[in-house]
Design a protein around this motif. Structure first.
Motif, PDB file in Angstrom:
ATOM      1  N   MET A   1       0.877  -1.257   0.025  1.00 57.54           N
ATOM      2  CA  MET A   1       0.014  -0.014  -0.079  1.00 57.54           C
ATOM      3  C   MET A   1       0.811   1.260  -0.001  1.00 57.54           C
ATOM      4  O   MET A   1       1.878   1.114   0.653  1.00 57.54           O
ATOM      5  CB  MET A   1      -1.036  -0.027   1.291  1.00 57.54           C
ATOM      6  N   LYS A   2       0.351   2.397  -0.906  1.00 54.95           N
ATOM      7  CA  LYS A   2       1.112   3.698  -0.696  1.00 54.95           C
ATOM      8  C   LYS A   2       0.686   4.499   0.200  1.00 54.95           C
ATOM      9  O   LYS A   2      -0.606   4.879   0.475  1.00 54.95           O
ATOM     10  CB  LYS A   2       1.100   4.130  -2.221  1.00 54.95           C
ATOM     11  N   ILE A   3       1.731   5.438   0.855  1.00 52.34           N
ATOM     12  CA  ILE A   3       1.351   6.166   1.933  1.00 52.34           C
ATOM     13  C   ILE A   3       1.676   7.591   1.382  1.00 52.34           C
ATOM     14  O   ILE A   3       3.093   7.545   1.119  1.00 52.34           O
ATOM     15  CB  ILE A   3       1.623   5.938   3.149  1.00 52.34           C
ATOM     16  N   ASP A  40       4.730   0.237   0.882  1.00 46.61           N
ATOM     17  CA  ASP A  40       4.571  -0.991   1.903  1.00 46.61           C
ATOM     18  C   ASP A  40       5.398  -0.618   3.130  1.00 46.61           C
ATOM     19  O   ASP A  40       6.156  -1.593   3.645  1.00 46.61           O
ATOM     20  CB  ASP A  40       5.293  -2.083   1.178  1.00 46.61           C
ATOM     21  N   ALA A  63      -0.009   1.386   5.977  1.00 47.28           N
ATOM     22  CA  ALA A  63       0.691   0.435   4.904  1.00 47.28           C
ATOM     23  C   ALA A  63       0.021  -0.940   5.198  1.00 47.28           C
ATOM     24  O   ALA A  63      -0.387  -1.690   4.273  1.00 47.28           O
ATOM     25  CB  ALA A  63       1.995   0.189   4.879  1.00 47.28           C
ATOM     26  N   ARG A  64      -0.307  -1.319   6.161  1.00 46.20           N
ATOM     27  CA  ARG A  64      -0.834  -2.627   6.725  1.00 46.20           C
ATOM     28  C   ARG A  64      -2.452  -2.551   6.506  1.00 46.20           C
ATOM     29  O   ARG A  64      -3.168  -3.714   6.942  1.00 46.20           O
ATOM     30  CB  ARG A  64      -0.782  -2.962   8.197  1.00 46.20           C
ATOM     31  N   GLY A  65      -3.080  -1.353   6.325  1.00 43.70           N
ATOM     32  CA  GLY A  65      -4.446  -1.000   6.349  1.00 43.70           C
ATOM     33  C   GLY A  65      -5.108  -0.755   7.683  1.00 43.70           C
ATOM     34  O   GLY A  65      -6.482  -0.683   7.818  1.00 43.70           O
ATOM     35  N   VAL A  97      -3.277   7.236   3.263  1.00 40.66           N
ATOM     36  CA  VAL A  97      -3.321   5.988   2.330  1.00 40.66           C
ATOM     37  C   VAL A  97      -3.656   6.817   1.140  1.00 40.66           C
ATOM     38  O   VAL A  97      -4.688   7.531   0.909  1.00 40.66           O
ATOM     39  CB  VAL A  97      -4.196   5.014   2.697  1.00 40.66           C
TER      40      VAL A  97
END
Length: 98
Positions: A1-3, A40, A63-65, A97
């Protein structure tokens, strides 16, 4: 995931610098509006190591949601606002996010 990490405000406390800080040649290079992308949960290239130390856990969690830190602290539950630990010239970073 991108932040996305955005420097939204940079403060400066010259009175504290004069009273407590030894003169230094190089200070913070971060500019308001500057952005980085973490992929990530990794430290983005060019990110200040000290600032990263202050925000790393939040970026990794996003990134882990994960999100909704401190039971609804942020209007956007998939975001956080963290300042670096420089007491003389702190920078506030908004992480979200994307």
């Amino acid at each position: 995931m991108k932040i996305r990490i955005t420097a939204v405000r940079k403060a400066s406390y010259p009175d504290l610098m004069a009273k407590y800080e030894n003169p230094i040649e190089h200070t913070c290079d971060v500019l308001e509006g500057q952005e980085w992308i973490s992929v990530d949960g990794k430290c983005p290239e060019g990110m200040c190591p000290s600032a990263w130390g202050s925000m790393r856990e939040f970026v990794e969690a996003l990134a882990r949601g994960e999100g909704n830190f401190f039971d609804g602290w942020m209007k956007n539950p998939l975001s956080a606002m963290i300042s670096c630990n420089d007491g003389f010239r702190p920078v506030s970073f908004y992480m979200e996010v994307i």
